[in-house]
Design a protein around this motif. Structure first.
Motif, short mmCIF file in Angstrom:
data_model
loop_
_atom_site.label_atom_id
_atom_site.label_comp_id
_atom_site.label_asym_id
_atom_site.label_seq_id
_atom_site.Cartn_x
_atom_site.Cartn_y
_atom_site.Cartn_z
N PHE A 1 0.82 -1.21 0.00
CA PHE A 1 0.00 0.00 0.00
C PHE A 1 0.86 1.27 0.00
CE2 PHE A 1 -2.53 3.37 1.91
CZ PHE A 1 -3.76 3.24 1.28
N ALA A 2 1.92 1.28 0.77
CA ALA A 2 2.74 2.49 0.91
C ALA A 2 3.38 2.92 -0.39
CB ALA A 2 3.80 2.29 1.98
N SER A 3 3.47 2.01 -1.35
CA SER A 3 4.14 2.34 -2.62
C SER A 3 3.23 3.04 -3.62
CB SER A 3 4.69 1.06 -3.26
OG SER A 3 3.62 0.23 -3.74
N ILE A 4 1.95 3.15 -3.33
CA ILE A 4 0.99 3.63 -4.32
C ILE A 4 1.07 5.15 -4.47
CG2 ILE A 4 -1.44 3.70 -4.98
CD1 ILE A 4 -1.88 1.25 -3.19
N ASP A 5 1.20 5.61 -5.70
CA ASP A 5 1.20 7.03 -6.03
C ASP A 5 -0.18 7.60 -5.64
OD1 ASP A 5 0.84 9.52 -7.37
OD2 ASP A 5 2.24 8.93 -8.93
N PRO A 6 -0.23 8.71 -4.87
CA PRO A 6 -1.52 9.28 -4.47
C PRO A 6 -2.44 9.59 -5.64
CG PRO A 6 0.25 10.27 -3.19
CD PRO A 6 0.90 9.42 -4.24
N ALA A 7 -1.87 9.99 -6.79
CA ALA A 7 -2.72 10.29 -7.95
C ALA A 7 -3.40 9.04 -8.48
CB ALA A 7 -1.88 10.94 -9.05
N ASP A 8 -2.75 7.90 -8.32
CA ASP A 8 -3.38 6.64 -8.67
C ASP A 8 -4.38 6.21 -7.60
OD1 ASP A 8 -2.00 6.39 -11.05
OD2 ASP A 8 -0.45 5.07 -10.23
N LEU A 9 -3.95 6.32 -6.34
CA LEU A 9 -4.75 5.82 -5.22
C LEU A 9 -6.12 6.47 -5.16
CD1 LEU A 9 -4.77 4.07 -2.61
CD2 LEU A 9 -3.92 6.11 -1.41
N ARG A 10 -6.17 7.80 -5.29
CA ARG A 10 -7.44 8.53 -5.12
C ARG A 10 -8.04 8.97 -6.45
NH1 ARG A 10 -3.77 10.45 -1.43
NH2 ARG A 10 -4.02 9.36 0.56
N GLY A 11 -7.48 8.47 -7.55
CA GLY A 11 -8.01 8.82 -8.85
C GLY A 11 -8.13 7.60 -9.75
N ARG A 12 -7.01 7.22 -10.35
CA ARG A 12 -7.05 6.21 -11.42
C ARG A 12 -7.44 4.82 -10.95
NH1 ARG A 12 -1.92 8.91 -11.97
NH2 ARG A 12 -2.20 10.75 -13.31
N PHE A 13 -7.22 4.50 -9.67
CA PHE A 13 -7.64 3.19 -9.16
C PHE A 13 -9.13 2.96 -9.40
CE2 PHE A 13 -4.72 0.94 -5.96
CZ PHE A 13 -3.59 1.24 -6.71
N ARG A 14 -9.90 4.01 -9.46
CA ARG A 14 -11.35 3.86 -9.59
C ARG A 14 -11.72 3.22 -10.93
NH1 ARG A 14 -13.18 9.67 -6.82
NH2 ARG A 14 -12.06 9.29 -4.87
N TRP A 15 -10.91 3.46 -11.94
CA TRP A 15 -11.17 2.84 -13.24
C TRP A 15 -11.00 1.31 -13.18
CZ3 TRP A 15 -10.62 7.87 -12.82
CH2 TRP A 15 -11.10 8.72 -13.81
N MET A 16 -10.36 0.84 -12.15
CA MET A 16 -10.21 -0.60 -11.94
C MET A 16 -11.21 -1.13 -10.91
SD MET A 16 -7.85 -1.38 -14.06
CE MET A 16 -8.12 0.05 -15.15
N GLY A 17 -12.17 -0.30 -10.53
CA GLY A 17 -13.19 -0.72 -9.57
C GLY A 17 -12.75 -0.65 -8.13
N LEU A 18 -11.68 0.07 -7.84
CA LEU A 18 -11.10 0.12 -6.50
C LEU A 18 -11.22 1.51 -5.87
CD1 LEU A 18 -7.85 -1.84 -7.37
CD2 LEU A 18 -9.55 -2.61 -5.69
N TYR A 19 -11.79 1.56 -4.68
CA TYR A 19 -11.80 2.78 -3.85
C TYR A 19 -11.20 2.42 -2.50
CZ TYR A 19 -15.34 5.51 -6.51
OH TYR A 19 -16.03 6.23 -7.44
N THR A 20 -10.41 3.32 -1.92
CA THR A 20 -10.04 3.10 -0.52
C THR A 20 -11.31 3.20 0.33
OG1 THR A 20 -9.47 5.46 -0.38
CG2 THR A 20 -7.65 3.90 -0.64
N GLN A 21 -11.42 2.34 1.32
CA GLN A 21 -12.59 2.40 2.18
C GLN A 21 -12.32 3.29 3.38
OE1 GLN A 21 -13.07 -1.83 2.85
NE2 GLN A 21 -12.42 -1.65 4.97
N ARG A 22 -13.37 3.63 4.09
CA ARG A 22 -13.29 4.53 5.23
C ARG A 22 -12.56 3.85 6.39
NH1 ARG A 22 -17.20 8.62 6.36
NH2 ARG A 22 -16.98 9.49 8.46
N ALA A 23 -11.60 4.56 6.95
CA ALA A 23 -10.89 4.02 8.11
C ALA A 23 -11.82 3.99 9.32
CB ALA A 23 -9.66 4.87 8.41
N PRO A 24 -11.73 2.97 10.16
CA PRO A 24 -12.59 2.91 11.35
C PRO A 24 -12.31 4.07 12.30
CG PRO A 24 -11.50 0.80 10.93
CD PRO A 24 -10.84 1.81 10.05
#
Length: 571
Positions: A62-85
């Motif tokens: 997880f720590a290696s993920i570019d923020p622009a991918d994490l909160r943007g482009r990942f969505r095109w792959m059906g992936l969203y970060t979920q809400r932290a507890p």
């Protein structure tokens, strides 16, 4: 920015006035990104993130993920970060997105109206069991949605999906979102036309195509050949609805510009006739208009409904025909609207003599292990397959007549009732604060508890009353078109902020299509929801006339009855 439209299209013949203020419309020359989202998409096509997930992020963590991918482009792959507890609803609008991020993902898998074999259902179930802490939800876009996904596990999940003929590609993002198809396509006795081949063609031609991977925002598609309009066509960006031309026979009308959220708008009907083999071409034309003329300056105005509202349906059709299709569409009166919606719950005979059986998980919540049990049941009883529905339900297709009752009994044993109460049948809920970073209140468990309580208070309710529970204003659960729509927000109660809802009453699609009535300054606490709905439904049951629907009653009822401030008693 290159022109991504088809090279074979004819020269433009329509005159589109240049707006006084740049809205980021590519076809009018505004190609420079006007916000960070547009800049991110210009920097790199979001489809390219798939390889980085497979070969870099899944191996480095997880720590290696570019923020622009994490909160943007990942969505095109059906992936969203979920809400932290640990973050309550009051933090939703106060904290930045990265502060709410957990190191786990929601994963959305599209079905696009497909008939899922027992092997496909089993694959969906085992993914939930093995990688998602046994989570799985049926969504109102005919998806299966997981939580607690680790980036390290995504490659193996994708391998399993590929083997089952499924995908998470463009399940989120500014892309062609998962399609809604009729759950009874090809089998219903009263079907006008089976649109399955058109949905398959749209998927095969355009999903994963860079020419259609950068829309101003999400682009939602629905298609049905069933006269009940069982895919909520009024609320999608583009819908193809079965119709019959007096000379040409069965085909599809095209509706555009529907959408809910904070600026709800029902789709405009083109009033055309499109043959089955031309639906994909018209889809690409409508999608291209959105891509090239859609507003990209403000995210809040970047849906197709705003363009359709500004242009009008006549101008929109003219642009589709002249600039993208290169021909005129055949005009045809739009098909008549049905009363209410058809969820296909229960046992119904097919046109081939077999049966389909619709079952109702509560508010769409299932689990990986339940899907595995369902797959075993489908295989054991020789069922052709399962389809997901736009109402968070499941329909089993192709059941032999002599096995129906045994199948219904077995389904009930595993928690999927084909003869549910009206409350279980007609309640939907979005993901809510449990996992969603946009949510303010709990929805899934609150909806399940609500169903349980209302079943006790109205065990023999004789009429459908839909209850849609949403965790924020975005209306993922279609709050504005429910009999009782509940929009999550924080409300004041005895001097403290608590979870609650703004109430919409009397919304509907079909013949009575309208947005629910909002009562000024009327809020309900989550804790008081059971009693409030009991009061309103009780008033309706006393005051209704003959077979009057809940929505019709709401339109004429006194406000104090709708607020629950006055309780009628049976005479």
């Amino acid at each position: 920015m290159p022109d991504l439209r088809f090279q074979s299209q004819p020269p433009a013949h329509t005159e589109i006035p240049r707006p006084k203020r740049a809205e980021g419309q590519w076809s009018l020359g505004y190609t420079e990104p006007l916000n960070k989202n547009e800049q991110s998409k210009k920097d790199d096509d979001a489809l390219n993130v798939r390889d980085r997930i497979l070969y870099t992020y899944s191996k480095r963590g997880f720590a290696s993920i570019d923020p622009a991918d994490l909160r943007g482009r990942f969505r095109w792959m059906g992936l969203y970060t979920q809400r932290a507890p640990g973050f309550d609803g009051g933090k939703t609008a106060m904290l930045e997105e990265e502060e709410l991020d957990d190191e786990y993902f929601m994963l959305r898998v599209r079905s696009d109206g497909r008939l899922l074999s027992h092997e496909a259902v089993r694959a969906l179930g085992t993914i939930g069991v093995d990688f998602a802490r046994d989570t799985a939800d049926v969504t109102d876009r005919e998806n299966i949605q997981y939580h607690w996904i680790r980036i390290e596990d995504v490659p193996e999940i994708w391998e399993r999906l590929d083997a089952a003929g499924l995908s998470s590609l463009e399940a989120c993002g500014d892309s062609p979102r998962p399609f809604l198809g009729s759950p009874v396509a090809g089998v219903a006795k009263d079907e006008i036309i089976d649109g399955t081949p058109a949905l398959e063609e749209i998927f095969d031609r355009f999903i994963g195509d860079p020419a259609f991977s950068n829309f101003p925002r999400k682009f939602k598609t629905a298609l049905t050949g069933h006269p009940s309009h069982d895919v909520s066509p009024e609320t999608n960006d583009v819908s193809f609805v079965g119709t019959v031309h007096p000379e040409h026979g069965p085909g599809f009308d095209c509706w555009v510009g529907g959408g809910l959220s904070t600026n709800p708008r029902l789709a405009e009907k083109m009033g055309v006739w499109i043959p089955l083999d031309e639906v994909a071409d018209v889809w690409s034309a409508v999608a291209s208009v959105f891509r090239d003329y859609g507003y990209r300056r403000l995210r809040s105005r970047a849906r197709l409904k705003f363009l359709v509202a500004d242009w009008g349906i006549e101008k929109f059709r003219e642009v589709v025909e002249k600039e993208y299709l290169g021909r005129e569409l055949v005009s045809c009166d739009s098909p008549p609207s049905p009363t209410g919606h058809r969820d296909h719950i229960g046992v119904h005979e097919q046109k081939d003599g077999k049966f389909y059986v619709g079952v109702a998980p509560v508010a769409g919540r299932v689990s990986g292990s339940l899907l595995v049990e369902l797959a075993d049941t489908i295989e054991e009883y020789g069922v052709a397959g399962a389809r997901l529905t736009p109402y968070q339900k499941i329909v089993l297709v192709g059941v032999d007549a002599d096995r129906v009752e045994d199948l219904v009994t077995r389904l009930d044993e595993i928690g999927l009732s084909a003869r549910p109460s009206q409350w279980r049948r007609n309640t939907m809920a979005c993901t809510g604060i449990e996992f969603c970073k946009l949510a303010i209140v709990d929805t899934k468990e609150r909806a399940r508890d609500l169903v349980t309580e209302l079943e006790k208070r109205f065990p023999d309710l004789d009429t459908p009353i839909t209850v849609n529970v949403n965790g924020c204003p975005n209306a993922c659960a279609r709050t504005q078109i429910a009999d009782i729509g509940l929009k999550g927000q924080l409300v004041m109660h005895e001097g403290e902020q608590v979870e609650g809802f703004q109430v919409h009453l009397g919304g509907a699609t079909g013949l009575q299509a309208n947005f629910g009535r909002k009562l000024r300054a009327h809020k309900v606490t989550s804790a008081g929801l059971d009693d409030y709905i009991t009061a309103v439904v009780g008033n309706y049951l006393v005051d209704r006339q003959d077979a009057e629907s809940f929505a019709t009653w709401v339109a004429r009822a006194e406000e104090e009855l709708l607020r629950g401030e006055k309780a009628l008693t049976p005479s």
